[in-house]
Scaffold this motif. Structure first.
Motif, PDB file in Angstrom:
ATOM      1  N   PHE A  66       0.819  -1.201   0.000  1.00 12.89           N
ATOM      2  CA  PHE A  66       0.000   0.000   0.000  1.00 12.89           C
ATOM      3  C   PHE A  66       0.860   1.261   0.000  1.00 12.89           C
ATOM      4  O   PHE A  66       0.558   2.228  -0.692  1.00 12.89           O
ATOM      5  CB  PHE A  66      -0.946   0.005   1.204  1.00 12.89           C
ATOM      6  CG  PHE A  66      -1.822   1.225   1.282  1.00 12.89           C
ATOM      7  CD1 PHE A  66      -2.875   1.389   0.390  1.00 12.89           C
ATOM      8  CD2 PHE A  66      -1.585   2.217   2.223  1.00 12.89           C
ATOM      9  CE1 PHE A  66      -3.687   2.513   0.440  1.00 12.89           C
ATOM     10  CE2 PHE A  66      -2.390   3.349   2.278  1.00 12.89           C
ATOM     11  CZ  PHE A  66      -3.442   3.495   1.386  1.00 12.89           C
ATOM     12  N   HIS A  67       1.941   1.238   0.758  1.00 15.18           N
ATOM     13  CA  HIS A  67       2.848   2.383   0.837  1.00 15.18           C
ATOM     14  C   HIS A  67       3.353   2.757  -0.561  1.00 15.18           C
ATOM     15  O   HIS A  67       3.251   3.906  -0.985  1.00 15.18           O
ATOM     16  CB  HIS A  67       4.019   2.010   1.752  1.00 15.18           C
ATOM     17  CG  HIS A  67       5.025   3.092   1.952  1.00 15.18           C
ATOM     18  ND1 HIS A  67       4.885   4.066   2.896  1.00 15.18           N
ATOM     19  CD2 HIS A  67       6.187   3.349   1.319  1.00 15.18           C
ATOM     20  CE1 HIS A  67       5.928   4.882   2.846  1.00 15.18           C
ATOM     21  NE2 HIS A  67       6.725   4.470   1.896  1.00 15.18           N
ATOM     22  N   SER A  68       3.862   1.785  -1.295  1.00 13.89           N
ATOM     23  CA  SER A  68       4.371   2.030  -2.645  1.00 13.89           C
ATOM     24  C   SER A  68       3.247   2.458  -3.579  1.00 13.89           C
ATOM     25  O   SER A  68       3.425   3.347  -4.407  1.00 13.89           O
ATOM     26  CB  SER A  68       5.036   0.772  -3.205  1.00 13.89           C
ATOM     27  OG  SER A  68       6.147   0.438  -2.422  1.00 13.89           O
ATOM     28  N   TYR A  69       2.096   1.833  -3.443  1.00 10.72           N
ATOM     29  CA  TYR A  69       0.935   2.170  -4.283  1.00 10.72           C
ATOM     30  C   TYR A  69       0.566   3.645  -4.123  1.00 10.72           C
ATOM     31  O   TYR A  69       0.334   4.353  -5.098  1.00 10.72           O
ATOM     32  CB  TYR A  69      -0.241   1.272  -3.883  1.00 10.72           C
ATOM     33  CG  TYR A  69      -1.573   1.700  -4.440  1.00 10.72           C
ATOM     34  CD1 TYR A  69      -1.929   1.391  -5.758  1.00 10.72           C
ATOM     35  CD2 TYR A  69      -2.480   2.416  -3.662  1.00 10.72           C
ATOM     36  CE1 TYR A  69      -3.158   1.782  -6.275  1.00 10.72           C
ATOM     37  CE2 TYR A  69      -3.702   2.813  -4.169  1.00 10.72           C
ATOM     38  CZ  TYR A  69      -4.044   2.490  -5.473  1.00 10.72           C
ATOM     39  OH  TYR A  69      -5.249   2.879  -5.992  1.00 10.72           O
ATOM     40  N   LEU A  70       0.552   4.116  -2.888  1.00  6.98           N
ATOM     41  CA  LEU A  70       0.170   5.485  -2.584  1.00  6.98           C
ATOM     42  C   LEU A  70       1.157   6.477  -3.200  1.00  6.98           C
ATOM     43  O   LEU A  70       0.760   7.449  -3.856  1.00  6.98           O
ATOM     44  CB  LEU A  70       0.125   5.659  -1.063  1.00  6.98           C
ATOM     45  CG  LEU A  70      -0.705   6.784  -0.484  1.00  6.98           C
ATOM     46  CD1 LEU A  70      -2.144   6.704  -0.941  1.00  6.98           C
ATOM     47  CD2 LEU A  70      -0.634   6.732   1.035  1.00  6.98           C
TER      48      LEU A  70
END
Length: 196
Positions: A66-70
């Motif tokens: 999720f961190h990278s996606y954001l």
């Protein structure tokens, strides 16, 4: 790091889970985006990113990605902004895009190399600027950016409302962005990104 279970709750439409993720990530994403575009645009970009997250919550992968996606969503929107608003010729657009690509690549590389290159001058300048901040704002910034605490943890440690912590972070970043060179502000963003 945040509680990964929040992502599962978000996928189910839990607004409080969304609010928790927003509070955790907003200052980080804002610092990242503000390093690439003007402040007013950055605010719109970040709001758009979180709106996209909410509207597409059921498609989110509830894991560590999720961190990278954001941050990738934020980066893509910055590139889109430059493509839509660039009034210079194609060369300038290409150079701006190449610069942003390089910046994004640095975010994925080893930050220790950057820290060695910039450490003395960068940290000396940062220290001098931090000395000019109000005491509490400086303390919040150090706890967040240097020690890597979350806004909630800083709030508990300093016994001040979380909203006040977030306000201090925002104002400190705004001040530093105005007083650091573009490259040094990028380095500040990189160092913060890698501490999370």
């Amino acid at each position: 790091m945040f509680d990964v279970s929040l992502l599962s709750q978000l996928r189910e439409g839990n607004r409080e889970a969304f609010n928790s993720l927003f509070r955790h990530y907003y200052p980080r994403v804002m610092a990242y985006v503000a390093a690439m575009v003007e402040q007013e645009v950055a605010e719109d970009v970040v709001q758009d990113v979180f709106l996209h997250v909410w509207e597409n919550r059921k498609k989110l992968y509830a894991g560590e990605g999720f961190h990278s996606y954001l941050f990738q969503a934020a980066y893509t929107r910055c590139i889109d902004y430059y493509r839509k608003t660039q009034s210079a010729d194609k060369y300038n657009l290409h150079m701006e895009g190449a610069y942003l690509e390089e910046y994004n690549a640095l975010l994925r590389s080893d930050a220790s190399v950057l820290e060695e290159i910039y450490s003395k001058d960068f940290y000396e300048q940062l220290h001098n600027l931090l000395e000019k901040l109000p005491t509490q704002r400086r303390e919040v910034f150090i706890l967040t950016y240097i020690e890597g605490l979350k806004a909630k943890e800083v709030s508990e440690r300093l016994q001040i409302p979380q909203r006040t912590v977030e306000s201090h972070i925002y104002l400190a970043i705004k001040y530093l962005r105005a007083h650091l060179s573009k490259n040094d502000f990028y380095i500040l963003s990189l160092l913060y990104f890698f501490r999370q």
